[in-house]
Write a protein that holds these residues in place. Sequence first.
Motif, PDB file in Angstrom:
ATOM      1  N   PRO A 146      21.465  36.329  53.786  1.00 38.83           N
ATOM      2  CA  PRO A 146      21.366  37.565  52.991  1.00 38.83           C
ATOM      3  C   PRO A 146      20.129  37.625  52.096  1.00 38.83           C
ATOM      4  O   PRO A 146      19.534  38.698  51.946  1.00 38.83           O
ATOM      5  CB  PRO A 146      22.659  37.594  52.174  1.00 38.83           C
ATOM      6  N   GLU A 150      17.267  40.518  52.492  1.00 38.75           N
ATOM      7  CA  GLU A 150      16.917  41.370  51.369  1.00 38.75           C
ATOM      8  C   GLU A 150      15.417  41.382  51.121  1.00 38.75           C
ATOM      9  O   GLU A 150      14.931  42.115  50.265  1.00 38.75           O
ATOM     10  CB  GLU A 150      17.620  40.905  50.094  1.00 38.75           C
ATOM     11  N   TRP A 152      13.938  38.869  49.833  1.00 42.08           N
ATOM     12  CA  TRP A 152      13.720  38.054  48.626  1.00 42.08           C
ATOM     13  C   TRP A 152      13.132  36.693  49.005  1.00 42.08           C
ATOM     14  O   TRP A 152      13.587  35.656  48.507  1.00 42.08           O
ATOM     15  CB  TRP A 152      15.057  37.830  47.901  1.00 42.08           C
ATOM     16  N   GLU A 157      15.035  33.489  42.226  1.00 44.50           N
ATOM     17  CA  GLU A 157      16.431  33.190  42.535  1.00 44.50           C
ATOM     18  C   GLU A 157      16.531  32.455  43.881  1.00 44.50           C
ATOM     19  O   GLU A 157      17.307  31.514  44.027  1.00 44.50           O
ATOM     20  CB  GLU A 157      17.252  34.490  42.596  1.00 44.50           C
ATOM     21  N   LYS A 160      15.344  28.900  43.549  1.00 44.15           N
ATOM     22  CA  LYS A 160      16.350  28.041  42.900  1.00 44.15           C
ATOM     23  C   LYS A 160      17.482  27.686  43.869  1.00 44.15           C
ATOM     24  O   LYS A 160      17.962  26.563  43.877  1.00 44.15           O
ATOM     25  CB  LYS A 160      16.953  28.775  41.689  1.00 44.15           C
ATOM     26  N   ILE A 161      17.892  28.664  44.658  1.00 41.47           N
ATOM     27  CA  ILE A 161      19.006  28.420  45.582  1.00 41.47           C
ATOM     28  C   ILE A 161      18.578  27.444  46.682  1.00 41.47           C
ATOM     29  O   ILE A 161      19.328  26.530  47.040  1.00 41.47           O
ATOM     30  CB  ILE A 161      19.547  29.759  46.144  1.00 41.47           C
ATOM     31  N   LYS A 164      18.575  24.003  45.187  1.00 43.10           N
ATOM     32  CA  LYS A 164      19.951  23.541  45.015  1.00 43.10           C
ATOM     33  C   LYS A 164      20.546  23.061  46.341  1.00 43.10           C
ATOM     34  O   LYS A 164      21.197  22.025  46.399  1.00 43.10           O
ATOM     35  CB  LYS A 164      20.766  24.717  44.471  1.00 43.10           C
TER      36      LYS A 164
ATOM     37  N   LEU B 143      23.456  41.401  47.465  1.00 38.92           N
ATOM     38  CA  LEU B 143      23.664  39.948  47.431  1.00 38.92           C
ATOM     39  C   LEU B 143      24.975  39.555  46.765  1.00 38.92           C
ATOM     40  O   LEU B 143      25.420  38.415  46.891  1.00 38.92           O
ATOM     41  CB  LEU B 143      22.484  39.257  46.733  1.00 38.92           C
ATOM     42  N   LYS B 155      28.130  30.791  38.896  1.00 39.60           N
ATOM     43  CA  LYS B 155      26.968  29.892  38.983  1.00 39.60           C
ATOM     44  C   LYS B 155      25.776  30.541  38.281  1.00 39.60           C
ATOM     45  O   LYS B 155      25.647  31.766  38.255  1.00 39.60           O
ATOM     46  CB  LYS B 155      26.612  29.669  40.467  1.00 39.60           C
ATOM     47  N   PRO B 156      24.858  29.721  37.740  1.00 38.18           N
ATOM     48  CA  PRO B 156      23.685  30.290  37.058  1.00 38.18           C
ATOM     49  C   PRO B 156      22.879  31.245  37.955  1.00 38.18           C
ATOM     50  O   PRO B 156      22.374  32.269  37.486  1.00 38.18           O
ATOM     51  CB  PRO B 156      22.847  29.062  36.688  1.00 38.18           C
ATOM     52  N   GLU B 157      22.818  30.940  39.263  1.00 37.06           N
ATOM     53  CA  GLU B 157      22.066  31.810  40.188  1.00 37.06           C
ATOM     54  C   GLU B 157      22.706  33.199  40.240  1.00 37.06           C
ATOM     55  O   GLU B 157      22.007  34.214  40.264  1.00 37.06           O
ATOM     56  CB  GLU B 157      22.029  31.193  41.595  1.00 37.06           C
ATOM     57  N   LYS B 160      22.014  35.121  37.062  1.00 36.08           N
ATOM     58  CA  LYS B 160      20.638  35.652  37.038  1.00 36.08           C
ATOM     59  C   LYS B 160      20.500  36.882  37.926  1.00 36.08           C
ATOM     60  O   LYS B 160      19.818  37.839  37.570  1.00 36.08           O
ATOM     61  CB  LYS B 160      19.657  34.571  37.518  1.00 36.08           C
ATOM     62  N   ILE B 161      21.143  36.813  39.088  1.00 35.67           N
ATOM     63  CA  ILE B 161      21.014  37.931  40.030  1.00 35.67           C
ATOM     64  C   ILE B 161      21.731  39.173  39.476  1.00 35.67           C
ATOM     65  O   ILE B 161      21.208  40.289  39.555  1.00 35.67           O
ATOM     66  CB  ILE B 161      21.529  37.514  41.434  1.00 35.67           C
ATOM     67  N   LYS B 164      19.532  40.672  36.847  1.00 39.74           N
ATOM     68  CA  LYS B 164      18.402  41.353  37.479  1.00 39.74           C
ATOM     69  C   LYS B 164      18.807  42.719  38.038  1.00 39.74           C
ATOM     70  O   LYS B 164      18.102  43.713  37.884  1.00 39.74           O
ATOM     71  CB  LYS B 164      17.906  40.446  38.610  1.00 39.74           C
ATOM     72  N   TYR B 165      19.971  42.746  38.698  1.00 38.97           N
ATOM     73  CA  TYR B 165      20.439  43.996  39.293  1.00 38.97           C
ATOM     74  C   TYR B 165      20.748  45.058  38.223  1.00 38.97           C
ATOM     75  O   TYR B 165      20.650  46.247  38.484  1.00 38.97           O
ATOM     76  CB  TYR B 165      21.712  43.752  40.091  1.00 38.97           C
TER      77      TYR B 165
END
Lengths: 265, 265
Positions: A146, A150, A152, A157, A160-161, A164, B143, B155-157, B160-161, B164-165
């Motif tokens: 996804p 998108e 991205w 983000e 970071k993913i 991880k 997402l 989760k921090p991700e 953040k998303i 942002k949205y």
Amino acid sequence: MIGVFDSGLGGLTVVKEILKNLPHYKIIYFGDTARTPYGTKSAETVTRYAIENTQFLLERGAKIIVVACHTVSSTAIPALKAKFFEVPFFEVVTPSMKRALKLTKNKKIGLIGTRTTVESNIYDKLFKEANSEIKLYSNPTPLLVPLIEEGWVNKPETRKIVKKYLISLKMKGIDTLILGCTHYPLIKKLIQEKAGKRIKLVDPSEEVAIEVKNFLENHGEFKEKLSFNTEQNLEIYVSDITIHFAKIAQLFLGRRVTLKKINWE
Amino acid sequence: MIGVFDSGLGGLTVVKEILKNLPHYKIIYFGDTARTPYGTKSAETVTRYAIENTQFLLERGAKIIVVACHTVSSTAIPALKAKFFEVPFFEVVTPSMKRALKLTKNKKIGLIGTRTTVESNIYDKLFKEANSEIKLYSNPTPLLVPLIEEGWVNKPETRKIVKKYLISLKMKGIDTLILGCTHYPLIKKLIQEKAGKRIKLVDPSEEVAIEVKNFLENHGEFKEKLSFNTEQNLEIYVSDITIHFAKIAQLFLGRRVTLKKINWE
């Protein structure tokens, strides 16, 4: 014609490699965008879809079938070969496995892919058969598809993913990493950066294209059968069409394309 | 029976609300997990799937149909009503729109949802008809579904998303935000935190459950028809089953459930 299919449009990364290696062959592609993605679905359902997709490509004149989808390659190949026993099939798992075997020095190999691909355990099985000393460490990375779709591909983000997802594999000391999904070549640079220079990446789209090329060079009868066409060498069919799908197709193929929608009722 | 369907298992958030409001009704649910998600697919394909899903529920004895899926509610309702004209349909868009109209003070309303829901422009149309002073600001947030289905709800991700949205919507000064997807109630707290206290959230699963309750109270003939069952009041059918789907179902419903797979060929 060379038939190529995928759960969606990610398989166009494979088409891109085939066009690079075999510019004088006609390719017919089918992307099952009405039922995409496959990576979260059961092996049984994925197999049913794979049989229908193959049927479509054969009816349209494909003589060999390239399964660009890692999920299908991991779960449905025996069923496809049993049903269409006269057709040569190419899939992305075996050539990636062979390439990883060649690249690894410490015999620790990593795999990232969809949940269904990783849980199929196909790589574990193949590596065990090929060399029992190989240790395979795998991690499902379901958010990458996804994120890539998108667009991205280089957002913080996504960075970071990816980081991880790779931490646990790096901690195992892998020196080779298989990108077990057609989408991942689009973030190869980012994956390389987060994996570190020491880890070599295996890109299945490159490996399967070489496999097809070798097969055609060794099988003159198929080489002749696969019609040569200088004018238009790629036809792309999909089971669903949206503006966004057209954009994704362009992203994966690296150039403008026309999608033709089939009516599949 | 009350029939409820969704592209996948997210619609169980709607079921949860219906059970809360109408504990003495039998519910039959269908999740189209073999073709999920709908939010990235075309209105035409979504409509075809919605018709098939409705057919399945009616054959199994449903007397009214609740469309839990925001994408279907945004694109396929006229086609469903035309095809099954004798069946009462409930969808998640209209009650959410009405609730947002009641809540807003500054007439600036935000909407988040899948790409297909947002691009359908159904909310723009409905708000324009209801009150031409309303300004609707929408943002596709594709997402969030995969993040929630991964269980990455805090989760921090994900944080953040979500942030942002929401930035662009906050900058427009909205005072009300419609959660335009069955999955979003699972991260309602996080959305509220990132949106800020000033913004009121509209949860469509709550609104449609109230709508169904009101309908049954005013239509005695349907109230009688919908069989009452104290032993087991929920049956869940899916078009594909995996261990992961069973986990997601539990996540959405908040308790253990048994999924029954139908063979849909």
